[in-house]
Design a protein around this motif. Structure first.
Motif, PDB file in Angstrom:
ATOM      1  N   LEU A 101      -8.447   2.449  -2.052  1.00  0.00           N
ATOM      2  CA  LEU A 101      -7.124   2.188  -2.979  1.00  0.00           C
ATOM      3  C   LEU A 101      -6.044   1.773  -1.924  1.00  0.00           C
ATOM      4  O   LEU A 101      -5.279   1.005  -2.305  1.00  0.00           O
ATOM      5  CB  LEU A 101      -6.540   3.572  -3.574  1.00  0.00           C
ATOM      6  N   ALA A 102      -5.743   2.428  -0.956  1.00  0.00           N
ATOM      7  CA  ALA A 102      -4.952   2.024  -0.014  1.00  0.00           C
ATOM      8  C   ALA A 102      -5.083   0.577   0.481  1.00  0.00           C
ATOM      9  O   ALA A 102      -4.168  -0.260   0.640  1.00  0.00           O
ATOM     10  CB  ALA A 102      -4.794   2.889   1.137  1.00  0.00           C
ATOM     11  N   ALA A 103      -6.193   0.098   0.807  1.00  0.00           N
ATOM     12  CA  ALA A 103      -6.448  -1.229   1.154  1.00  0.00           C
ATOM     13  C   ALA A 103      -6.129  -2.209   0.161  1.00  0.00           C
ATOM     14  O   ALA A 103      -5.494  -3.300   0.355  1.00  0.00           O
ATOM     15  CB  ALA A 103      -7.784  -1.392   1.720  1.00  0.00           C
ATOM     16  N   LEU A 104      -6.535  -1.839  -1.042  1.00  0.00           N
ATOM     17  CA  LEU A 104      -6.411  -2.641  -2.137  1.00  0.00           C
ATOM     18  C   LEU A 104      -4.717  -2.981  -2.446  1.00  0.00           C
ATOM     19  O   LEU A 104      -4.376  -3.835  -2.689  1.00  0.00           O
ATOM     20  CB  LEU A 104      -6.953  -2.141  -3.474  1.00  0.00           C
ATOM     21  N   ARG A 105      -4.018  -1.942  -2.349  1.00  0.00           N
ATOM     22  CA  ARG A 105      -2.633  -1.877  -2.363  1.00  0.00           C
ATOM     23  C   ARG A 105      -1.797  -2.854  -1.313  1.00  0.00           C
ATOM     24  O   ARG A 105      -0.956  -3.537  -1.688  1.00  0.00           O
ATOM     25  CB  ARG A 105      -1.937  -0.690  -2.556  1.00  0.00           C
ATOM     26  N   ARG A 106      -2.224  -2.720   0.009  1.00  0.00           N
ATOM     27  CA  ARG A 106      -2.037  -3.656   1.050  1.00  0.00           C
ATOM     28  C   ARG A 106      -2.120  -5.189   0.584  1.00  0.00           C
ATOM     29  O   ARG A 106      -1.369  -5.897   0.822  1.00  0.00           O
ATOM     30  CB  ARG A 106      -2.476  -3.076   2.392  1.00  0.00           C
ATOM     31  N   ALA A 107      -3.345  -5.297   0.381  1.00  0.00           N
ATOM     32  CA  ALA A 107      -3.616  -6.664  -0.111  1.00  0.00           C
ATOM     33  C   ALA A 107      -3.032  -7.069  -1.477  1.00  0.00           C
ATOM     34  O   ALA A 107      -2.424  -8.238  -1.547  1.00  0.00           O
ATOM     35  CB  ALA A 107      -5.396  -6.601  -0.484  1.00  0.00           C
ATOM     36  N   ALA A 108      -2.757  -6.356  -2.451  1.00  0.00           N
ATOM     37  CA  ALA A 108      -1.987  -6.581  -3.592  1.00  0.00           C
ATOM     38  C   ALA A 108      -0.575  -6.990  -3.192  1.00  0.00           C
ATOM     39  O   ALA A 108      -0.038  -8.004  -3.762  1.00  0.00           O
ATOM     40  CB  ALA A 108      -1.973  -5.480  -4.621  1.00  0.00           C
ATOM     41  N   VAL A 109      -0.003  -6.323  -2.446  1.00  0.00           N
ATOM     42  CA  VAL A 109       1.435  -6.880  -1.968  1.00  0.00           C
ATOM     43  C   VAL A 109       1.500  -8.134  -1.330  1.00  0.00           C
ATOM     44  O   VAL A 109       2.394  -8.709  -1.505  1.00  0.00           O
ATOM     45  CB  VAL A 109       1.994  -5.587  -0.965  1.00  0.00           C
ATOM     46  N   ASP A 110       0.353  -8.430  -0.411  1.00  0.00           N
ATOM     47  CA  ASP A 110       0.567  -9.571   0.113  1.00  0.00           C
ATOM     48  C   ASP A 110      -0.159 -10.835  -0.733  1.00  0.00           C
ATOM     49  O   ASP A 110       0.639 -11.946  -1.049  1.00  0.00           O
ATOM     50  CB  ASP A 110      -0.473  -9.690   1.246  1.00  0.00           C
ATOM     51  N   ALA A 111      -0.717 -10.254  -1.808  1.00  0.00           N
ATOM     52  CA  ALA A 111      -1.281 -11.490  -2.826  1.00  0.00           C
ATOM     53  C   ALA A 111      -0.083 -11.868  -3.740  1.00  0.00           C
ATOM     54  O   ALA A 111       0.030 -13.000  -4.144  1.00  0.00           O
ATOM     55  CB  ALA A 111      -2.543 -10.767  -3.594  1.00  0.00           C
ATOM     56  N   ALA A 112       0.813 -10.788  -3.966  1.00  0.00           N
ATOM     57  CA  ALA A 112       1.854 -11.022  -4.804  1.00  0.00           C
ATOM     58  C   ALA A 112       2.828 -12.092  -4.295  1.00  0.00           C
ATOM     59  O   ALA A 112       3.568 -12.861  -4.727  1.00  0.00           O
ATOM     60  CB  ALA A 112       2.572  -9.695  -5.239  1.00  0.00           C
ATOM     61  N   ARG A 113       2.998 -12.135  -3.020  1.00  0.00           N
ATOM     62  CA  ARG A 113       3.833 -13.098  -2.116  1.00  0.00           C
ATOM     63  C   ARG A 113       3.088 -14.566  -2.491  1.00  0.00           C
ATOM     64  O   ARG A 113       3.990 -15.484  -2.225  1.00  0.00           O
ATOM     65  CB  ARG A 113       3.857 -12.715  -0.718  1.00  0.00           C
ATOM     66  N   ASP A 114       2.054 -14.508  -2.641  1.00  0.00           N
ATOM     67  CA  ASP A 114       1.411 -15.782  -2.860  1.00  0.00           C
ATOM     68  C   ASP A 114       1.261 -16.272  -4.541  1.00  0.00           C
ATOM     69  O   ASP A 114       0.716 -17.106  -4.892  1.00  0.00           O
ATOM     70  CB  ASP A 114      -0.186 -15.937  -2.278  1.00  0.00           C
ATOM     71  N   GLY A 115       1.789 -15.445  -5.206  1.00  0.00           N
ATOM     72  CA  GLY A 115       2.071 -15.417  -6.590  1.00  0.00           C
ATOM     73  C   GLY A 115       0.705 -15.084  -7.304  1.00  0.00           C
ATOM     74  O   GLY A 115       0.253 -15.514  -8.562  1.00  0.00           O
ATOM     75  N   VAL A 116       0.053 -14.291  -6.887  1.00  0.00           N
ATOM     76  CA  VAL A 116      -1.249 -13.610  -7.047  1.00  0.00           C
ATOM     77  C   VAL A 116      -1.392 -12.221  -7.476  1.00  0.00           C
ATOM     78  O   VAL A 116      -1.025 -11.436  -6.590  1.00  0.00           O
ATOM     79  CB  VAL A 116      -2.502 -14.111  -6.267  1.00  0.00           C
ATOM     80  N   GLU A 117      -1.683 -11.725  -8.712  1.00  0.00           N
ATOM     81  CA  GLU A 117      -1.818 -10.466  -8.922  1.00  0.00           C
ATOM     82  C   GLU A 117      -3.251 -10.109  -9.197  1.00  0.00           C
ATOM     83  O   GLU A 117      -4.004 -10.639  -9.754  1.00  0.00           O
ATOM     84  CB  GLU A 117      -1.089 -10.247 -10.353  1.00  0.00           C
ATOM     85  N   LEU A 118      -3.565  -8.942  -8.389  1.00  0.00           N
ATOM     86  CA  LEU A 118      -4.639  -8.156  -8.454  1.00  0.00           C
ATOM     87  C   LEU A 118      -4.899  -7.512  -9.510  1.00  0.00           C
ATOM     88  O   LEU A 118      -4.178  -6.332  -9.564  1.00  0.00           O
ATOM     89  CB  LEU A 118      -4.802  -7.740  -6.996  1.00  0.00           C
ATOM     90  N   VAL A 119      -5.651  -7.698 -10.314  1.00  0.00           N
ATOM     91  CA  VAL A 119      -5.833  -6.802 -11.582  1.00  0.00           C
ATOM     92  C   VAL A 119      -7.429  -6.075 -11.660  1.00  0.00           C
ATOM     93  O   VAL A 119      -8.270  -6.742 -11.114  1.00  0.00           O
ATOM     94  CB  VAL A 119      -6.040  -7.742 -13.081  1.00  0.00           C
ATOM     95  N   VAL A 120      -7.357  -4.851 -11.830  1.00  0.00           N
ATOM     96  CA  VAL A 120      -8.502  -4.038 -11.812  1.00  0.00           C
ATOM     97  C   VAL A 120      -9.294  -3.954 -13.326  1.00  0.00           C
ATOM     98  O   VAL A 120      -8.788  -3.526 -14.212  1.00  0.00           O
ATOM     99  CB  VAL A 120      -8.197  -2.603 -11.310  1.00  0.00           C
TER     100      VAL A 120
END
Length: 222
Positions: A101-120
């Motif tokens: 979960l921690a790794a997913l949240r780190r990735a999600a923060v960076d993905a948001a900067r690229d305009g991408v939202e990680l949905v579960v």
């Protein structure tokens, strides 16, 4: 004359006795007939119930029934549409392995900067929910062998242990496929571009080769 009178009286007594005996026999016959009718009626009454018992379908053992004893919902891992990796109130997210979960949240923060939202789309699942999904896959694909290419058993599923997550939409899965190794997040199966698990060594070494599908994963043969 006296002798003739005595013979008449004797003849009369014999006739009376014969009449009484005949009447007694008639009564006995009548009683026997009634009894037989009663016996016959009781037998005919009992036989239908016996037929019902014989014709009743045996109950299937619990293991043979596909229905579940209770409704399956969020508490078992069903994830509402639009759930993100930050939705701690959703058991499918909250029950994931903390490191994953921690790794997913780190990735999600960076993905948001690229305009991408990680949905579960799916995360942790209860054994009952995993069994339900497996039953659906067997119905869809026609056999357990075919279903095994897509859905693991509750005993082998990484979702049940909280070590796997399905990410959507396709753009988010594609973003993670390109950059996930930097967070230790790797695709595991070639046929499931949405399925990710944590491989911490991938940060330095890159993600391992993918299995074609779950049937090639040694963990599925335990």
């Amino acid at each position: 004359m006296a002798r003739r009178g005595r013979e008449r009286a004797r003849t009369r007594r014999i006739r009376i006795r014969r009449i009484r005996v005949a009447g007694l026999l008639v009564g006995i016959a009548a009683i026997a007939a009634v009894g037989y009718q009663l016996l016959g009626s009781s037998s005919s009454t009992a036989s239908p119930s016996t037929d019902v018992v014989r014709s009743a379908r045996p109950r299937a053992p619990r293991s043979a029934r596909s229905e579940h004893p209770r409704a399956l919902g969020e508490a078992d891992g069903a994830v509402p549409a639009g759930t993100t990796v930050f939705d701690d109130a959703v058991p499918g997210v909250a029950n994931l392995d903390p490191a994953l979960l921690a790794a997913l949240r780190r990735a999600a923060v960076d993905a948001a900067r690229d305009g991408v939202e990680l949905v579960v789309d799916s995360g942790w699942r209860s054994p009952a929910y995993q069994e339900h999904l497996l039953d659906e896959a067997v119905s869809k694909y026609g056999s357990e062998q075919e279903a095994a290419q897509w859905v693991a058993t509750p005993d082998t599923s990484a979702h049940v242990s909280g070590h796997a997550v399905d990410i959507g939409p396709p753009a988010a899965a594609a973003w993670l496929s390109e950059r996930g190794a930097g967070y230790g997040l790797c695709r595991i199966y070639g046929n499931e571009p949405w399925h990710y698990e944590l491989r911490p060594e991938a940060v330095d070494r890159g993600c391992p080769l993918m299995y074609a599908d779950p049937t090639h994963d040694p963990r599925m043969r335990q």
